[in-house]
Design a protein around this motif. Structure first.
Motif, PDB file in Angstrom:
ATOM      1  N   ILE A 120      26.921  48.799  35.551  1.00 36.58           N
ATOM      2  CA  ILE A 120      27.887  47.702  35.523  1.00 36.58           C
ATOM      3  C   ILE A 120      29.303  48.243  35.663  1.00 36.58           C
ATOM      4  O   ILE A 120      29.679  49.199  34.982  1.00 36.58           O
ATOM      5  CB  ILE A 120      27.766  46.899  34.203  1.00 36.58           C
ATOM      6  CG1 ILE A 120      26.342  46.362  34.031  1.00 36.58           C
ATOM      7  CG2 ILE A 120      28.776  45.763  34.167  1.00 36.58           C
ATOM      8  CD1 ILE A 120      26.092  45.736  32.665  1.00 36.58           C
ATOM      9  N   LYS A 121      30.096  47.622  36.538  1.00 32.93           N
ATOM     10  CA  LYS A 121      31.517  47.938  36.631  1.00 32.93           C
ATOM     11  C   LYS A 121      32.262  47.123  35.570  1.00 32.93           C
ATOM     12  O   LYS A 121      32.001  45.914  35.420  1.00 32.93           O
ATOM     13  CB  LYS A 121      32.071  47.591  38.011  1.00 32.93           C
ATOM     14  CG  LYS A 121      31.382  48.297  39.177  1.00 32.93           C
ATOM     15  CD  LYS A 121      31.724  49.761  39.200  1.00 32.93           C
ATOM     16  CE  LYS A 121      31.141  50.429  40.444  1.00 32.93           C
ATOM     17  NZ  LYS A 121      31.411  51.886  40.463  1.00 32.93           N
ATOM     18  N   PRO A 122      33.169  47.739  34.809  1.00 30.47           N
ATOM     19  CA  PRO A 122      33.870  46.986  33.755  1.00 30.47           C
ATOM     20  C   PRO A 122      34.558  45.724  34.279  1.00 30.47           C
ATOM     21  O   PRO A 122      34.586  44.697  33.589  1.00 30.47           O
ATOM     22  CB  PRO A 122      34.890  48.002  33.229  1.00 30.47           C
ATOM     23  CG  PRO A 122      34.314  49.329  33.536  1.00 30.47           C
ATOM     24  CD  PRO A 122      33.554  49.168  34.819  1.00 30.47           C
ATOM     25  N   ALA A 123      35.104  45.780  35.494  1.00 31.71           N
ATOM     26  CA  ALA A 123      35.820  44.625  36.052  1.00 31.71           C
ATOM     27  C   ALA A 123      34.903  43.429  36.274  1.00 31.71           C
ATOM     28  O   ALA A 123      35.361  42.289  36.296  1.00 31.71           O
ATOM     29  CB  ALA A 123      36.499  45.007  37.371  1.00 31.71           C
ATOM     30  N   TRP A 124      33.585  43.687  36.432  1.00 29.22           N
ATOM     31  CA  TRP A 124      32.667  42.592  36.703  1.00 29.22           C
ATOM     32  C   TRP A 124      32.616  41.575  35.568  1.00 29.22           C
ATOM     33  O   TRP A 124      32.333  40.393  35.804  1.00 29.22           O
ATOM     34  CB  TRP A 124      31.259  43.134  36.957  1.00 29.22           C
ATOM     35  CG  TRP A 124      31.113  43.892  38.249  1.00 29.22           C
ATOM     36  CD1 TRP A 124      32.067  44.057  39.215  1.00 29.22           C
ATOM     37  CD2 TRP A 124      29.950  44.580  38.709  1.00 29.22           C
ATOM     38  NE1 TRP A 124      31.574  44.819  40.244  1.00 29.22           N
ATOM     39  CE2 TRP A 124      30.271  45.160  39.967  1.00 29.22           C
ATOM     40  CE3 TRP A 124      28.669  44.780  38.188  1.00 29.22           C
ATOM     41  CZ2 TRP A 124      29.343  45.906  40.700  1.00 29.22           C
ATOM     42  CZ3 TRP A 124      27.751  45.523  38.919  1.00 29.22           C
ATOM     43  CH2 TRP A 124      28.087  46.080  40.161  1.00 29.22           C
ATOM     44  N   PHE A 125      32.853  42.008  34.340  1.00 30.77           N
ATOM     45  CA  PHE A 125      32.806  41.071  33.217  1.00 30.77           C
ATOM     46  C   PHE A 125      33.817  39.933  33.391  1.00 30.77           C
ATOM     47  O   PHE A 125      33.627  38.840  32.853  1.00 30.77           O
ATOM     48  CB  PHE A 125      33.066  41.802  31.895  1.00 30.77           C
ATOM     49  CG  PHE A 125      31.898  42.615  31.415  1.00 30.77           C
ATOM     50  CD1 PHE A 125      30.861  42.014  30.709  1.00 30.77           C
ATOM     51  CD2 PHE A 125      31.820  43.971  31.668  1.00 30.77           C
ATOM     52  CE1 PHE A 125      29.775  42.754  30.263  1.00 30.77           C
ATOM     53  CE2 PHE A 125      30.748  44.725  31.228  1.00 30.77           C
ATOM     54  CZ  PHE A 125      29.715  44.121  30.533  1.00 30.77           C
ATOM     55  N   GLN A 126      34.906  40.189  34.130  1.00 35.01           N
ATOM     56  CA  GLN A 126      35.906  39.150  34.323  1.00 35.01           C
ATOM     57  C   GLN A 126      35.445  38.061  35.288  1.00 35.01           C
ATOM     58  O   GLN A 126      36.127  37.055  35.471  1.00 35.01           O
ATOM     59  CB  GLN A 126      37.221  39.784  34.781  1.00 35.01           C
ATOM     60  CG  GLN A 126      37.841  40.656  33.695  1.00 35.01           C
ATOM     61  CD  GLN A 126      39.183  41.224  34.083  1.00 35.01           C
ATOM     62  OE1 GLN A 126      40.099  40.500  34.469  1.00 35.01           O
ATOM     63  NE2 GLN A 126      39.322  42.538  33.987  1.00 35.01           N
ATOM     64  N   SER A 127      34.275  38.259  35.906  1.00 34.59           N
ATOM     65  CA  SER A 127      33.668  37.197  36.715  1.00 34.59           C
ATOM     66  C   SER A 127      32.854  36.227  35.862  1.00 34.59           C
ATOM     67  O   SER A 127      32.479  35.154  36.337  1.00 34.59           O
ATOM     68  CB  SER A 127      32.763  37.795  37.797  1.00 34.59           C
ATOM     69  OG  SER A 127      33.515  38.331  38.860  1.00 34.59           O
TER      70      SER A 127
END
Length: 496
Positions: free
Chosen positions: A332-339
Motif C-alpha cells: 500500500i502507498k501511504p497516499a492511497w489512504f487519502q482516496s
C-alpha cells in the motif's frame, strides 16, 4: 443582483439534462472534477515531499513543520476565497473568476513539477492559493445560480456536484501516489494536466449549458469606483510585497511566525466578515436574522473541518509511520489512504441525495444535519484510540482502522458539507452572494489554521490524548447544536 436578474439567469439555463437537473450542472461537475483532481493529487503527496529527505526527492523539513505548513497551505487556499468572491461580486462575475483561477492553479502545479527548492515551493503556494481563491467559491456559487430559489432539486444538485468533487479527489491520490516512487515532480506535473483538462471542459461548454449564469456581478462597481478600487488594490499589493521581502531578509518573517500569523488571520477574518455583512445597509432585516442563524453553523463547520482536514496531515503521517503497509499481499502507498474519503462519498452521495428527496419536508433541518456531521466526525477520531489502546503506540496498526475512521467522517461530511453549500446560497444576503460562499470556505481556512497550531501536540506517545480530546470536543459541540436547532431554525426566517 436584482430578483428579476436571478430569474432571467435561471431561464437562460436548460433546466433538464443532467440526472434530472439543469444541464449547466454537467459543466460545473466536470470543471470541479478536474480542479479537484489537480488539488488533491498535489495534496496527497505534499506532506511527504516536504519531510522526506533530499536524497529521496523531498525538501528535508522536520515532520512537525511539514504538518503545520500543509495545514497553513490549506488555510490560505480557502482564505483567499475572500478575494475571489469580492472580485466576482464587484468586478467580473463568477464565470471569469473560475477561468482566471484555473490558469493560476495550473501554473502553480507547473512550478511544483520543476525540481527546485523551498523558495520554489512558496512560489507555487502563492499561485495555487490565489487561483483556488478565484475558482473554488465561485464555481459553487454558479451551481446556486442555475436553480430557482425554491427549486426542491437544489440540495440534490449540490449532492451530485459534491460527488463530482470527490470523484476527482478519489482518482488523484491513486494516480499521483503511484508515480511518486519515480518522482514527486512527476506527480505534481499530473496535477497540472488535470487542471488544464478542467479549463478545456469549462470553456468548451459554458456558453451552451450555463447561459447567463456567472456572467452578471451581484453588486458591480461603477466605472469610476472600479478604477479607484483597482488602483488601491495595486498599491496595497505592492506594499504587502515590500513588507514581506523586508521581513524575510531581516529575519522577522520566519516559518514559525508565518504559521502563527495565518493562525490569527484564520479567526479574525471570518469574524470581521460577519460584522461587515451584518452592519451593511445593503443587508435587510430578514437577511440579518439569517446571518445570525449562520454563525453557529459556521462554528460547527470549523470543528468538523478541523477533524476532516487532518486526513492530509496527521492521518497521512499516521499512514506513513504507524500503519501496516503490507496487507493481504498488497504493497500500500501511504497516499492511497487519502482516496478513501472520496471513495466513500462517491458511493454514498447518491444515497444521501435520494434520501433528502424521499424525505422531503420530513428530512432533518439544516442545524440537525450539522449536528449529525459533528457526531460522526468525533467518532472517527475516537475509533483511532482503540488500536492504540490494545496494541500500544509502538506497534504498527492494521490499515482497516484507518478505513473505519475515514468511513465515519464521510458519514458526517455528507450530512454537513453539501448541505452547508446549499444553506449558504439560501442564507446569503443578495448583495454578498459570492462573498458569503467565500465565508463558507473560511470555515475550512479557520479549521486548518487551528490545525497548524495543534499538530505540534501530536506524537506517537500522545496519540490517546490527541485523538480523544479532539473527538470528544466534536461530540459535545454536536449535542449542543442539536439542542439549539429549533432556536437556530427560527432565525432562518422560512429557510429549511
Amino acid at each position: 443582483m436584482a430578483t428579476i436578474n436571478k430569474q432571467k439567469i435561471v431561464d437562460s439555463v436548460p433546466q433538464k439534462g443532467f440526472f434530472g437537473n439543469p444541464k449547466g450542472l454537467f459543466t460545473l461537475f466536470f470543471t470541479e472534477f478536474w480542479e479537484r483532481f489537480s488539488y488533491y493529487g498535489m495534496r496527497a503527496i505534499l506532506v511527504y515531499y516536504m519531510y522526506y529527505e533530499v536524497s529521496k526527492g523531498g525538501l528535508g523539513l522536520d515532520e512537525t513543520t511539514a504538518l503545520a505548513l500543509v495545514s497553513i497551505y490549506g488555510s490560505l487556499v480557502y482564505m483567499s476565497g475572500i478575494i475571489g468572491g469580492w472580485l466576482a461580486d464587484r468586478i467580473f462575475g463568477t464565470s471569469k473568476a473560475v477561468f482566471y483561477g484555473g490558469i493560476l492553479i495550473m501554473l502553480g502545479h507547473i512550478v511544483l513539477a520543476m525540481p527546485g527548492s523551498l523558495s520554489m515551493f512558496f512560489v507555487s503556494m502563492v499561485l495555487i492559493v490565489l487561483g483556488t481563491g478565484l475558482l473554488k467559491p465561485n464555481v459553487s456559487s454558479i451551481v446556486g445560480e442555475i436553480y430557482a430559489e425554491n427549486d426542491e432539486r437544489r440540495d440534490s444538485g449540490f449532492s451530485i456536484f459534491y460527488m463530482g468533487i470527490n470523484a476527482g479527489a478519489f482518482i488523484a491520490p491513486l494516480v499521483v501516489g503511484s508515480v511518486t516512487g519515480y518522482s514527486f515532480h512527476l506527480g505534481f506535473g499530473l496535477a497540472a494536466v488535470g487542471m488544464l483538462i478542467g479549463l478545456i471542459v469549462f470553456v468548451a461548454t459554458k456558453k451552451k449549458y450555463l447561459g447567463l449564469a456567472g456572467t452578471i456581478p451581484a453588486n458591480p462597481l461603477s466605472q469610476d469606483e472600479r478604477k479607484a478600487t483597482l488602483t488601491k488594490i495595486g498599491i496595497a499589493a505592492l506594499i504587502v510585497a515590500v513588507i514581506i521581502v523586508i521581513s524575510a531578509v531581516t529575519g522577522i518573517l520566519t516559518i514559525k511566525t508565518f504559521i502563527n500569523l495565518v493562525g490569527i488571520l484564520g479567526i479574525v477574518i471570518p469574524t470581521l466578515y460577519f460584522i461587515f455583512m451584518y452592519r451593511s445597509p445593503k443587508t435587510t432585516s430578514v437577511e440579518r436574522s439569517r446571518l445570525i442563524a449562520y454563525i453557529p453553523l459556521f462554528i460547527a463547520a470549523v470543528m468538523f473541518w478541523a477533524i476532516q482536514e487532518q486526513g492530509a496531515t496527521i492521518l497521512a503521517n499516521y499512514a506513513d509511520k504507524r500503519t501496516q503497509l503490507n496487507f493481504a499481499g498488497i504493497e500500500i502507498k501511504p497516499a492511497w489512504f487519502q482516496s478513501l474519503n472520496p471513495l466513500f462519498i462517491i458511493t454514498l452521495a447518491p444515497v444521501f441525495a435520494w434520501l433528502w428527496i424521499k424525505l422531503g419536508k420530513r428530512q432533518p433541518t439544516i442545524p440537525q444535519k450539522f449536528s449529525l456531521g459533528l457526531l460522526f466526525a468525533g467518532l472517527s477520531f475516537l475509533v483511532i484510540l482503540l488500536p492504540v489502546y490494545f496494541g500500544g503506540s509502538q506497534s504498527l496498526v492494521n490499515p482497516l482502522w484507518l478505513v473505519l475512521s475515514y468511513f465515519l467522517v464521510v458519514l458526517g461530511e455528507l450530512c454537513l458539507s453539501p448541505v452547508g453549500l446549499s444553506a449558504t446560497t439560501k442564507l446569503a444576503p443578495a448583495a454578498f452572494s459570492a462573498q458569503t460562499m467565500s465565508l463558507w470556505f473560511l470555515a475550512s481556512a479557520a479549521a486548518q489554521a487551528l490545525n497548524a497550531q495543534i499538530v505540534r501536540f501530536y506524537t506517537p506517545q500522545t496519540e490517546m490524548a490527541y485523538f480523544g480530546v479532539i473527538g470528544a470536543a466534536s461530540i459535545i459541540l454536536g449535542l449542543a447544536l442539536l439542542a439549539l436547532s429549533p432556536k437556530i431554525q427560527g432565525f432562518m426566517k422560512g429557510i429549511r
